[in-house]
Design a protein around this motif. Structure first.
Motif, short mmCIF file in Angstrom:
data_model
loop_
_atom_site.label_atom_id
_atom_site.label_comp_id
_atom_site.label_asym_id
_atom_site.label_seq_id
_atom_site.Cartn_x
_atom_site.Cartn_y
_atom_site.Cartn_z
N TYR A 4 -1.00 -2.49 15.09
CA TYR A 4 -0.05 -1.52 15.63
C TYR A 4 -0.84 -0.40 16.31
CZ TYR A 4 3.31 -3.58 12.25
OH TYR A 4 4.10 -4.43 11.53
N ASP A 5 -0.43 -0.06 17.53
CA ASP A 5 -1.17 0.95 18.30
C ASP A 5 -0.50 2.32 18.27
OD1 ASP A 5 0.87 -0.38 20.07
OD2 ASP A 5 0.25 1.24 21.40
N SER A 6 0.80 2.36 17.97
CA SER A 6 1.52 3.63 18.13
C SER A 6 2.76 3.63 17.26
CB SER A 6 1.91 3.83 19.60
OG SER A 6 2.70 2.73 20.06
N GLY A 7 3.28 4.82 17.00
CA GLY A 7 4.50 4.96 16.23
C GLY A 7 4.46 6.20 15.35
N ASP A 8 5.64 6.74 15.10
CA ASP A 8 5.79 7.87 14.17
C ASP A 8 6.92 7.50 13.22
OD1 ASP A 8 5.97 10.26 12.81
OD2 ASP A 8 6.98 11.32 14.45
N PHE A 9 6.62 6.64 12.28
CA PHE A 9 7.66 6.05 11.45
C PHE A 9 8.31 7.08 10.52
CE2 PHE A 9 4.28 2.68 11.96
CZ PHE A 9 4.85 2.15 13.10
#
Length: 797
Positions: free
Chosen positions: A436-441
């Motif tokens: 996973y490269d990105s995200g603000d879960f």
């Protein structure tokens, strides 16, 4: 076919280009440019196409689910008025089989079983609807009458319907070379490490989960119109990409790709189903060559129910291991995946590798094990259906999380937050070997909980109870792994009439590609989007193309457009230097204009293109046009769209009916090119998820007859069943493609399926019901409530 539709609101002022670029830039909710044409009924679907001298084909299908073909009597049908010929499998033996393209191995390393599917069988029929012959006549009615006169001599055999029953030794065998009807015995993961994790776990949650069989129900039934000119085949047909369809058809026909042209106009929905070559396409192509006339076949809805591929249909045991602090240690899925009677091109993927990639969602899950038996049955074949393993992978985890929280007596949102991947842990390599490269879960989840007013749910639940209703709230957090990188075309042509044509190998089957693609191209090159047209559906116009599927179109075509635009700008600087009588090194490109740096002398890209068409004098070794055909290698990696959907429902305990009273979604699709279109895609996916959760189910009887063979028996969501779906963005742009985009086409299914299922189970929990299988129909809920009530009654001595 060329789709070119004007954008509304075009200005004719000298500053029109600048005005258009700003109004229709990336990030603006531009209405779909093709909608005015479609709303006026001027779309061109496959059945709308007619050719001079065409005749009509009607299929003859088996009404027996399993049997040996002893004979097919066609002479009476051939003699009927208007009949041109009747064809059987014996006539089509020269053609190659329809193939499964995925190269899986069994857990022991041996290759999977891939029985070949001929266009028409000559040995056995294997499901109700199996095509065994077809009639070609001057009219549809004459062909239908003659089809009824074809007599089939089929020796019935015992049928087997469910994957688990079909895999039992001694079950009826569909293929001699697939013992126990098993096509693939798939395994992923370190079984020893997973077993150790479960052995040391403080708590294990285990659920039997049904991923129900669905009828695809595309608005437009399949159709095909074939012609042959003595050298080359032409097929008008729905597809999800003409470049791949041409290659597959050519292989089946035994000719080179250049000898086949595929044309796809507008497509009334597909959801994965229309990507494949179906037997009917080979049939009409053969008939066109044999008869020397165009041949059209158009399915009817009753035929679609049995001849289209179906979706989903997995039986799963899901297990989640947790430590004493509630941290996930491992997840394990043990599944039976129903293939139906034949293998579709990607039949095994939803229940195998796509389950692996998607089951952990946005959670830290150190170990994953997936074991799946892919099994043949006497039912319509199963293939990709919106998400193709992505929604169900997320659903399995979300149900396990809710069940684990209930068993442990902890807050379900706290359990989710404890296990979410944190922003500082990105990039994060998962147990499925993707990163996973990105995200603000955490931030996305927090936003969803606030928008859904989860804090106020307890009061709303009390209010519902006063009205004798059970109220539940369900969370569907998801993260999907989109389709892998592949080559894609951006062929950009500047036309003499001042328009620009973009050709690309993805294909719009309802998504609305023209508008976002034009927004990207318009922003990069300063071209007003009302001057851009899109060509996708003509294989003669393409030199490459990966088609559409797996929520990949904007990543692949978008990347190709960005790369092609950069090359056009570099070429344009050299050409503009001649037009402006300057050195190429002194030319800059700014907002659609080539400018001599430090001066006010400039020429717009559209003016330059017009000068080139008007004969701008150029050296022989200079580029002669701005046109460019660029084949991109695609984005650098997968993308990972994610979100948190929260559904609120009321259940009437007297009738079992469910009303979805509120629905909130917060999504991370990275850079959103067109929020309006993204919201529309999300709405459609959510409704399909709701449909699977609450009502849709394809049912066969023990003899293999489809009991839900029409919309009298197969329920689908209606407008009255669907609440307003709130859509909010929480973007974390992807780092693996130049636009920062993530796919959105299938995400709604994942959020809708899990959140609605969890909401209904939450509503029923106060009556002691911890799990039910989909679909949660009123009758199923009513039965469960009465059973729970009976179980709660004290036993009489």
């Amino acid at each position: 076919m060329n789709f070119q539709h004007p954008a509304s609101g075009r200005a004719d002022s000298p500053d029109a280009d600048k005005w258009s670029i700003e109004k229709f830039a990336v990030g603006q909710s531009v209405p779909r440019l093709e909608d005015p044409l479609l709303l006026r009924g001027k779309g061109r679907y496959t059945d709308d196409v007619s050719l001079p001298g065409q005749c009509y084909a009607v299929m003859v299908r088996s009404q027996v689910a399993h049997g040996v073909i002893r004979g097919i009597e066609v002479e009476a049908a051939r003699k009927m008025p208007g009949v041109l010929d009747v064809f059987t499998g014996a006539d089509l033996k020269a053609y190659g089989p329809l193939k499964c393209i995925v190269p899986f191995n069994n857990r022991d390393g041996s290759p999977m079983k891939k029985p070949l599917r001929p266009a028409l069988p000559t040995d056995k029929v294997r499901y109700v609807g199996d095509p065994v012959a077809f009639v070609v006549a001057e009219t549809v009615l004459a062909a239908k009458d003659a089809a009824e006169a074809v007599t089939l001599d089929i020796e019935p055999l015992a049928a087997v319907i469910t994957a688990e029953e079909a895999a039992v030794p001694g079950a009826p065998q569909l293929y001699d070379d697939a013992p126990n009807n098993i096509s693939l015995d798939y395994h992923y993961g370190d079984a020893e490490a997973v077993n150790a994790a479960f052995a040391k776990a403080a708590h294990v949650t285990r659920l039997k989960l049904v991923n129900s069989r669905l009828v695809v129900s595309a608005m437009e039934p399949r159709a095909a119109l074939a012609a042959y000119d003595g050298n080359r085949f032409t097929l008008y047909v729905e597809s999800q990409g003409v470049f791949g369809m041409r290659a597959n058809l050519a292989e089946a026909l035994g000719v080179q790709a250049k000898d086949v042209r595929v044309l796809t106009g507008q497509v009334g929905g597909s959801f994965g189903m229309k990507a494949a070559v179906f037997p009917e396409y080979i049939c009409v192509l053969h008939a066109a060559r044999a008869l020397g006339r165009p041949v059209k076949w158009t399915d009817e809805r009753s035929g679609s129910f049995v001849s289209d591929s179906h979706g989903r249909n997995h039986d799963v045991v899901g297990e989640l291991a947790l430590d004493a602090d509630g941290n996930f240690l491992a997840v394990r899925l043990t599944s039976f995946a129903n293939m139906g009677a034949f293998l579709s091109p990607v039949a095994q993927m939803p229940g195998t590798i796509n389950a692996v990639k998607n089951v952990q969602g946005m959670y830290r899950t150190p170990l994953i094990e997936v074991s799946t038996k892919c099994v043949f049955t006497n039912t319509s074949h199963v293939s990709a259906y919106r998400g193709a393993g992505r929604p169900e992978g997320n659903y399995y985890m979300e149900r396990l999380v809710d069940a684990a929280a209930a068993e442990l007596g902890v807050d379900r949102m706290q359990l989710r937050r404890r296990n979410q991947i944190r922003a500082q842990q990105l990039p994060y390599k998962t147990a499925s070997a993707v990163t996973y490269d990105s995200g603000d879960f955490a931030g996305l989840t927090k936003q969803a909980l606030e928008l859904a007013d989860v804090k106020g749910f307890a009061k709303r639940k009390r209010d519902s109870r006063k009205r004798r209703k059970l109220r539940g709230l369900g969370v569907g957090a998801f993260l999907e792994v989109t389709a892998p990188p592949s080559k894609e075309l951006a062929d950009i042509k500047f036309n003499a009439d001042g328009t620009v044509t973009l050709a690309t190998g993805t294909l719009d089957f309802g998504m609305g590609h023209l508008t976002p693609f034009a927004q990207v191209l318009g922003e990069r090159l300063g071209i007003p989007i009302d001057r851009i047209s899109l060509v996708q559906g003509d294989s003669d116009r393409l030199i490459a193309g990966g088609g559409s599927g797996g929520s990949k179109s904007i990543m692949h075509t978008g990347t190709a457009i960005v790369e092609a635009a950069a090359k056009i700008i570099e070429k344009g600087k050299e050409l503009a230097a001649y037009a402006l009588e300057a050195a190429p090194a002194d030319i800059a490109f700014e907002r659609g204009r080539f400018v001599i740096v430090g001066t006010d002398r400039a020429i717009s890209i559209m003016e330059l293109a017009q000068k080139l068409h008007n004969g701008l004098k150029l050296p022989a070794d200079a580029p002669q046009t701005l046109d460019l055909a660029h084949v991109s290698d695609g984005p650098g990696a997968f993308t990972f769209p994610n979100g948190c959907h929260i559904a609120e429902v009321e259940v009437d305990p007297d009738t079992g009916t469910v009303e979805i009273v509120n629905y909130v979604s917060v999504n991370d699709f990275g850079t959103v090119i067109n929020p309006l279109i993204v919201a529309g895609q999300l709405h459609g996916g959510v409704v399909q998820g709701m449909g699977q959760a609450l009502m849709e189910l394809a049912v066969y009887d023990r003899d293999g007859q489809l009991l839900t063979g029409s919309y009298m028996d197969y329920a689908m969501p209606r407008a009255a069943d669907v609440p307003p779906v709130a859509v909010a963005d929480h973007p974390a742009p992807a780092k693996t493609n130049p636009l920062g985009v993530k796919g959105c086409g299938e995400a709604g299914c994942a959020g809708g399926l899990a959140s609605v299922m969890n909401a209904v189970i939450d509503a029923l929990a106060e009556r002691g019901i911890r799990h039910l299988d989909m679909p949660l129909t009123p009758f199923r809920i009513w039965q469960a409530l009465h059973a729970a009530e009976a179980a709660a009654q004290p036993r009489r001595p």
